[in-house]
Motif scaffolding. Sequence first.
Motif, PDB file in Angstrom:
ATOM      1  N   LYS A  60       0.826  -1.212   0.000  1.00 16.67           N
ATOM      2  CA  LYS A  60       0.000   0.000   0.000  1.00 16.67           C
ATOM      3  C   LYS A  60       0.859   1.261   0.000  1.00 16.67           C
ATOM      4  CE  LYS A  60      -1.973  -1.203   3.861  1.00 16.67           C
ATOM      5  NZ  LYS A  60      -1.157  -2.395   4.161  1.00 16.67           N
ATOM      6  N   THR A  61       1.856   1.290   0.870  1.00 12.47           N
ATOM      7  CA  THR A  61       2.747   2.453   0.913  1.00 12.47           C
ATOM      8  C   THR A  61       3.486   2.612  -0.414  1.00 12.47           C
ATOM      9  OG1 THR A  61       3.018   2.399   3.304  1.00 12.47           O
ATOM     10  CG2 THR A  61       4.807   3.415   2.051  1.00 12.47           C
ATOM     11  N   THR A  62       3.861   1.487  -0.998  1.00 16.19           N
ATOM     12  CA  THR A  62       4.574   1.539  -2.283  1.00 16.19           C
ATOM     13  C   THR A  62       3.726   2.243  -3.347  1.00 16.19           C
ATOM     14  OG1 THR A  62       5.783  -0.465  -1.711  1.00 16.19           O
ATOM     15  CG2 THR A  62       5.704   0.126  -4.051  1.00 16.19           C
ATOM     16  N   LEU A 190      -2.811   9.831   1.813  1.00 20.22           N
ATOM     17  CA  LEU A 190      -2.755   9.726   3.272  1.00 20.22           C
ATOM     18  C   LEU A 190      -2.310   8.321   3.634  1.00 20.22           C
ATOM     19  CD1 LEU A 190      -6.251  11.363   3.750  1.00 20.22           C
ATOM     20  CD2 LEU A 190      -4.079  12.450   4.352  1.00 20.22           C
ATOM     21  N   ASP A 191      -1.112   8.212   4.206  1.00 20.52           N
ATOM     22  CA  ASP A 191      -0.584   6.880   4.503  1.00 20.52           C
ATOM     23  C   ASP A 191      -0.625   6.587   5.997  1.00 20.52           C
ATOM     24  OD1 ASP A 191       0.502   4.412   4.326  1.00 20.52           O
ATOM     25  OD2 ASP A 191       2.506   5.059   3.724  1.00 20.52           O
ATOM     26  N   GLU A 192      -1.672   5.926   6.426  1.00 22.46           N
ATOM     27  CA  GLU A 192      -1.827   5.549   7.847  1.00 22.46           C
ATOM     28  C   GLU A 192      -1.478   6.714   8.760  1.00 22.46           C
ATOM     29  OE1 GLU A 192      -0.548   1.748   9.174  1.00 22.46           O
ATOM     30  OE2 GLU A 192      -0.389   0.944   7.150  1.00 22.46           O
ATOM     31  N   VAL A 193      -2.123   7.838   8.528  1.00 21.16           N
ATOM     32  CA  VAL A 193      -1.692   9.073   9.188  1.00 21.16           C
ATOM     33  C   VAL A 193      -1.978   9.106  10.680  1.00 21.16           C
ATOM     34  CG1 VAL A 193      -1.856  10.421   7.070  1.00 21.16           C
ATOM     35  CG2 VAL A 193      -3.812  10.345   8.618  1.00 21.16           C
TER      36      VAL A 193
HETATM   37 MG   LIG Z   1       2.536   1.043   4.713  1.00 19.95          MG
END
Ligand SMILES: [Mg+2]
Length: 271
Positions: A60-62, A190-193
């Motif tokens: 997901k982050t990628t 928004l990455d797991e903010v």
């Molecule tokens: Mg991640």
Amino acid sequence: MSADTSPKNLDANPPVDGSELIRFDKVTKRFGSNVVLDELDFSVASGKHVTLIGPSGSGKTTILRLLMTLTSPDSGSIKVNGDYLTHEQRNGKLVPAGDKHIREVRKNIGMVFQQFNLFPNMKVLRNITEAPVTVLGLSKDEAEERARELLDMVGLGDRCDAYPTQLSGGQQQRVAIARALAMRPQVLLLDEVTSALDPELVAGVLDVLRDIARTTDITMLCVTHEMNFARDISDRVLMFDAGRVIESGSPDKMFTEPEHERTREFLSAVL
Ligand SMILES: [Mg+2]
Ligand SMILES: Nc1ncnc2c1ncn2[C@@H]1O[C@H](COP(=O)(O)OP(=O)(O)O)[C@@H](O)[C@H]1O
């Protein structure tokens, strides 16, 4: 053009669809022998709020880092607003994009990270004005006026002169959200903010994001484990596993009657 940088599956004459803001076309990303994204296809329409869910390590982050051009695909293509993110047309040919092209396309994209990533040596106001002044060429006054409005919006109008370390994690994250919005991006990533926050600070940050979702037309691509929040703000939820989207649909469908066994397992573990 060298074989290394030439993506496969690149569609030189893409269909034009004005409403499509983000499009991944058969995007593959590997780290060594680890295939993190496996010919991933998905798109996000302008103004929509799309949430990516899926197990840790599923890539997901990628996806978000590719959109921020912090990393590049091994093959396939990514388009933002109809423009290739990492390629550009030159003399009728598609070639790897130069820095100028990447900067232009990337202006449309803002990202908020799990770990805030504020500039520690700058006061809150300057954290927000820095990029609008240096990248967009706003005057200091214009940038400060906009920064103050944004800080009011995230409930921190009185903390302009604080340094990041003088703020709580929740406050720092709200500054980071204001900083991203100051660039007037079309899309907010928004990455797991809220994952790095103490539990009592999570709600304040999610309230700010709910507000942005409700009152602006900004497109949101969100990775979160806050399923109630995802349910509230999302137009569409994508379940992501082993480098592919295995199921997608409305939040109602995804959270109440997911079809895929992996989605059911994942949701029963996080809900
Ligand atoms: Mg991640
Ligand atoms: N810079 C990197 N170098 C090597 N492996 C990486 C790198 N970044 C991510 N990975 C690997 O890619 C996979 C997906 O990571 P990530 O996108 O962070 O997943 P998620 O955000 O879904 O937890 C993981 O196996 C991770 O170890």
